[in-house]
Scaffold this motif. Structure first.
Motif, PDB file in Angstrom:
ATOM      1  N   PRO A   1      35.968  36.221  47.230  1.00  0.00           N
ATOM      2  CA  PRO A   1      36.270  37.194  48.289  1.00  0.00           C
ATOM      3  C   PRO A   1      36.498  38.598  47.736  1.00  0.00           C
ATOM      4  O   PRO A   1      37.126  38.776  46.691  1.00  0.00           O
ATOM      5  N   LEU A   2      35.970  39.572  48.442  1.00  0.00           N
ATOM      6  CA  LEU A   2      36.187  40.982  48.131  1.00  0.00           C
ATOM      7  C   LEU A   2      37.397  41.498  48.910  1.00  0.00           C
ATOM      8  O   LEU A   2      38.269  42.164  48.367  1.00  0.00           O
ATOM      9  N   CYS A   3      37.416  41.167  50.207  1.00  0.00           N
ATOM     10  CA  CYS A   3      38.485  41.616  51.092  1.00  0.00           C
ATOM     11  C   CYS A   3      38.507  40.712  52.318  1.00  0.00           C
ATOM     12  O   CYS A   3      37.589  39.941  52.539  1.00  0.00           O
ATOM     13  N   PHE A   4      39.574  40.837  53.121  1.00  0.00           N
ATOM     14  CA  PHE A   4      39.795  39.911  54.230  1.00  0.00           C
ATOM     15  C   PHE A   4      39.918  40.645  55.560  1.00  0.00           C
ATOM     16  O   PHE A   4      40.331  41.798  55.613  1.00  0.00           O
ATOM     17  N   PHE A   5      39.564  39.943  56.645  1.00  0.00           N
ATOM     18  CA  PHE A   5      39.682  40.488  58.002  1.00  0.00           C
ATOM     19  C   PHE A   5      40.977  40.053  58.677  1.00  0.00           C
ATOM     20  O   PHE A   5      41.233  40.401  59.809  1.00  0.00           O
ATOM     21  N   ASN A   6      41.794  39.275  57.996  1.00  0.00           N
ATOM     22  CA  ASN A   6      43.071  38.832  58.573  1.00  0.00           C
ATOM     23  C   ASN A   6      44.215  39.521  57.827  1.00  0.00           C
ATOM     24  O   ASN A   6      44.015  40.552  57.193  1.00  0.00           O
ATOM     25  N   SER A   7      45.370  38.955  57.848  1.00  0.00           N
ATOM     26  CA  SER A   7      46.528  39.603  57.231  1.00  0.00           C
ATOM     27  C   SER A   7      46.573  39.455  55.707  1.00  0.00           C
ATOM     28  O   SER A   7      47.427  40.036  55.047  1.00  0.00           O
ATOM     29  N   THR A   8      45.642  38.683  55.136  1.00  0.00           N
ATOM     30  CA  THR A   8      45.584  38.525  53.691  1.00  0.00           C
ATOM     31  C   THR A   8      45.142  39.850  53.054  1.00  0.00           C
ATOM     32  O   THR A   8      44.308  40.559  53.602  1.00  0.00           O
TER      33      THR A   8
ATOM     34  N   TYR B   1      19.646  42.574  61.664  1.00  0.00           N
ATOM     35  CA  TYR B   1      20.787  42.046  62.406  1.00  0.00           C
ATOM     36  C   TYR B   1      21.847  41.532  61.438  1.00  0.00           C
ATOM     37  O   TYR B   1      21.561  41.239  60.281  1.00  0.00           O
ATOM     38  N   LEU B   2      23.036  41.389  61.937  1.00  0.00           N
ATOM     39  CA  LEU B   2      24.137  40.785  61.208  1.00  0.00           C
ATOM     40  C   LEU B   2      24.718  39.694  62.090  1.00  0.00           C
ATOM     41  O   LEU B   2      25.023  39.928  63.256  1.00  0.00           O
ATOM     42  N   MET B   3      24.851  38.497  61.532  1.00  0.00           N
ATOM     43  CA  MET B   3      25.426  37.391  62.270  1.00  0.00           C
ATOM     44  C   MET B   3      26.907  37.287  61.901  1.00  0.00           C
ATOM     45  O   MET B   3      27.251  37.312  60.725  1.00  0.00           O
ATOM     46  N   GLY B   4      27.761  37.206  62.899  1.00  0.00           N
ATOM     47  CA  GLY B   4      29.184  37.076  62.656  1.00  0.00           C
ATOM     48  C   GLY B   4      29.613  35.632  62.670  1.00  0.00           C
ATOM     49  O   GLY B   4      28.859  34.743  63.055  1.00  0.00           O
ATOM     50  N   PHE B   5      30.829  35.371  62.236  1.00  0.00           N
ATOM     51  CA  PHE B   5      31.311  33.995  62.247  1.00  0.00           C
ATOM     52  C   PHE B   5      31.672  33.601  63.684  1.00  0.00           C
ATOM     53  O   PHE B   5      32.025  34.451  64.506  1.00  0.00           O
ATOM     54  N   ASN B   6      31.549  32.333  63.962  1.00  0.00           N
ATOM     55  CA  ASN B   6      31.778  31.852  65.326  1.00  0.00           C
ATOM     56  C   ASN B   6      32.950  30.876  65.402  1.00  0.00           C
ATOM     57  O   ASN B   6      33.072  30.151  66.357  1.00  0.00           O
ATOM     58  N   GLU B   7      33.780  30.867  64.379  1.00  0.00           N
ATOM     59  CA  GLU B   7      34.949  29.990  64.363  1.00  0.00           C
ATOM     60  C   GLU B   7      36.173  30.835  64.037  1.00  0.00           C
ATOM     61  O   GLU B   7      36.083  31.794  63.283  1.00  0.00           O
ATOM     62  N   MET B   8      37.261  30.474  64.609  1.00  0.00           N
ATOM     63  CA  MET B   8      38.486  31.226  64.346  1.00  0.00           C
ATOM     64  C   MET B   8      39.069  30.830  62.988  1.00  0.00           C
ATOM     65  O   MET B   8      39.127  29.652  62.656  1.00  0.00           O
ATOM     66  N   TYR B   9      39.446  31.808  62.226  1.00  0.00           N
ATOM     67  CA  TYR B   9      40.083  31.579  60.932  1.00  0.00           C
ATOM     68  C   TYR B   9      41.450  32.249  60.979  1.00  0.00           C
ATOM     69  O   TYR B   9      41.589  33.423  60.711  1.00  0.00           O
ATOM     70  N   ASN B  10      42.458  31.494  61.373  1.00  0.00           N
ATOM     71  CA  ASN B  10      43.808  32.060  61.487  1.00  0.00           C
ATOM     72  C   ASN B  10      44.607  31.804  60.239  1.00  0.00           C
ATOM     73  O   ASN B  10      44.722  30.793  59.727  1.00  0.00           O
TER      74      ASN B  10
END
Length: 151
Positions: free
Chosen positions: A107-114, A142-151
């Motif tokens: 991982p380079l960086c995170f989209f959550n609180s990490t 195009y860019l495909m995003g994730f379709n599952e929640m990662y909390n």
């Protein structure tokens, strides 16, 4: 009058038998009618999993126009295969992080609180790297995003 010979004819993508030689105009020869070629469909894509090989996916080269692999970059053989066949790679952000460009599983960086948190520029740089990878082939549009929640 003798019955008309059966006629093989492609209709709506399916082989159908027509009994009337006059209606299809192809009866009377013994050469079977070949199906129409499968065209690359802009809607038809391919998922390439981590255990696939070029030998496995080569079967689909004439029937797909794009593929994804759950990653933001292609593996070397995937890029070569895509370039050789004019197939677009669609990068995907499949997790709650962006991957380092030189270490695809780190991982380079995170989209959550990490920490560290991804910035807009991190996302732009990741997508630019994916586009630059395809400079000898079809560039991603195009860019495909994730379709599952990662909390």
């Amino acid at each position: 009058i003798a019955p008309s010979p059966a006629c093989d004819k492609w209709n709506n993508g399916r082989l159908v038998k027509e009994a009337c030689a006059l209606s299809c105009g192809e009866c009377g020869n013994d050469t079977p009618v070949q199906p129409p070629p499968v065209a690359n469909s802009s809607k038809r894509g391919l998922i390439i999993g981590g255990f696939e090989s070029e030998r496995n996916v080569n079967h689909f080269k004439d029937s797909v126009s794009w593929f994804y692999n759950y990653s933001q970059r292609t593996r070397p053989w995937e890029g070569q295969w895509a370039d050789a066949n004019g197939i677009e790679f669609v990068p995907m952000i499949s997790k709650d992080y962006l991957r380092k460009t030189d270490q695809l599983m780190t991982p380079l960086c995170f989209f959550n609180s990490t920490q560290p948190t991804c910035s807009k520029q991190d996302a732009i740089n990741t997508i630019r790297a994916s586009i630059n990878d395809r400079k000898n082939g079809v560039a991603p549009r195009y860019l495909m995003g994730f379709n599952e929640m990662y909390n």
